[in-house]
Every structure is written in structure tokens, then in C-alpha cells.
Design a protein around this motif. Sequence first.
Motif, short mmCIF file in Angstrom:
data_model
loop_
_atom_site.label_atom_id
_atom_site.label_comp_id
_atom_site.label_asym_id
_atom_site.label_seq_id
_atom_site.Cartn_x
_atom_site.Cartn_y
_atom_site.Cartn_z
N ASP A 207 0.70 -6.62 -54.63
CA ASP A 207 -0.82 -6.75 -54.72
C ASP A 207 -1.07 -6.97 -55.87
O ASP A 207 -2.16 -6.84 -56.26
N ASP B 292 -6.97 -12.94 -56.93
CA ASP B 292 -8.47 -13.59 -55.52
C ASP B 292 -9.09 -13.09 -56.68
O ASP B 292 -10.25 -13.65 -56.27
N SER B 293 -9.06 -12.11 -57.75
CA SER B 293 -10.20 -12.43 -59.03
C SER B 293 -10.71 -13.02 -60.17
O SER B 293 -11.86 -13.91 -59.91
N GLU C 133 -7.84 -8.03 -64.28
CA GLU C 133 -9.34 -8.40 -63.32
C GLU C 133 -10.74 -9.56 -64.16
O GLU C 133 -11.46 -8.67 -65.66
N ARG D 53 -4.17 -9.21 -56.71
CA ARG D 53 -5.54 -8.98 -56.45
C ARG D 53 -5.56 -10.22 -58.23
O ARG D 53 -6.92 -10.01 -58.33
#
Length: 214
Positions: free
Chosen positions: A19, A26-27, A96, A23
Amino acid sequence: MKISLNLFTNSTLSAPRTDIIQRTYDSFCETFGNEYPVTVWCDPHPNYKQGKYYIEALQKIFPFVHKTESLSDGYVKAVNSPYNDDYMFMLEHDWEFNKTLIKHSLEEIIAVMSAHGIYHLRFNKRQNIVHGWDIGLEERSVGSFKYCRTSCLSNNPHIIHVGRYREKCLPLIQVKSGSKGIEENLTHVGLVGAIYGGLNYPATVKHQDGRRSR
């Protein structure tokens, strides 16, 4: 112009969960798009018992996953890979992006890098001020695009021009265990990098610290 994404990860306390790296990916895609080929470089340490299973889990998500011995080992292998990419985005697994503060596409950023001979441009985890390893910053403007010159070539999420990087930076990198051997070897040694945004520009990335996440 060929641009690729390289993701660097290792087997931490959270392995074999994916995960954290998901993340981060995806960011990146939300900020720059998902059309860039991606390769994952994975060190099965320090949580070696779960390393094999972490790599297997990554292979279910990403098309190319390579086992490495450390961050620097994977980094050198990525830069020396035979894919003939012009530029590479180098991204560790626990970041992120603040997409509201990144006002330019990857192609627009790279156009500035190409025009001004920039071979290392990073996104900063803090405001663009003189602090820590950034002992001196010089703002430059290219139309509405601003960046800061720095002698600190940090491992924070960054873009490299592969050819120039191989010539100027790669000979200074040492393959070491863990996360050592890259940024400390490239800082204050006569190299010049760039930071996205002008002086006092806010942080454009946030560190999630995957080493301590369970």
C-alpha cells in the motif's frame, strides 16, 4: 524524448504489503500522468524474511521488478539500464506529491532542463530556503517557470538527464548497503542541481517514512 519512472523500494516492517508504494505511484500518476513506463528496483532487506513475498506482491502490480542489494545498487543499475531513456524520474517508495503546487507537466519541466543543461532537478520536502544541505540557493526564471540552483543533489524525488548524469554524477556514487552512497557523495562536490520553484516556494512533496510504517 523518452521519459521513464524508476521506483526504489525495500522490504520494511510493512512487507509484503504494497500500500505504501501504491500510494506513491498513484500520487505520481495523479500529478504527472500514467503514460510513463515504470520499473521497480527492490532491496529485500532489512525485513529479509518477507523480502521474497514482497517482490512477488510487487510483480502482481508492476510489469518490471528487479531485485537489488541496496538503494545505491538499484540506482546505479537503473541509470545504466539499456532502455536508452533521455530522462528518468527517480522516486523512492514513500513520497506524496502536492499536485496543486506543481504547476507544470513533466514535459514542460524537462523542456526547461534540456534548454538550460540541468541534469538533476528535485522536488523539495520543505520550503525553498537555505537550510540543511542547501547552504546556498540561487533563483532562476525561465518565463513563468522558476527554479533554484543548489549544490545539494538530494535523493528527494527528482528527474535526471541520463547522459549528463552518467558523465557527471555516476562516477561519484558508491554502492553501499541501505540508503547510503548517493546523495552524500553528490553534495558540495562541484555539481549543480536544481529545485522546482523559486526562493521560498512551499514544499512540493511529503515524506511518508516507509521504514517505520507497519
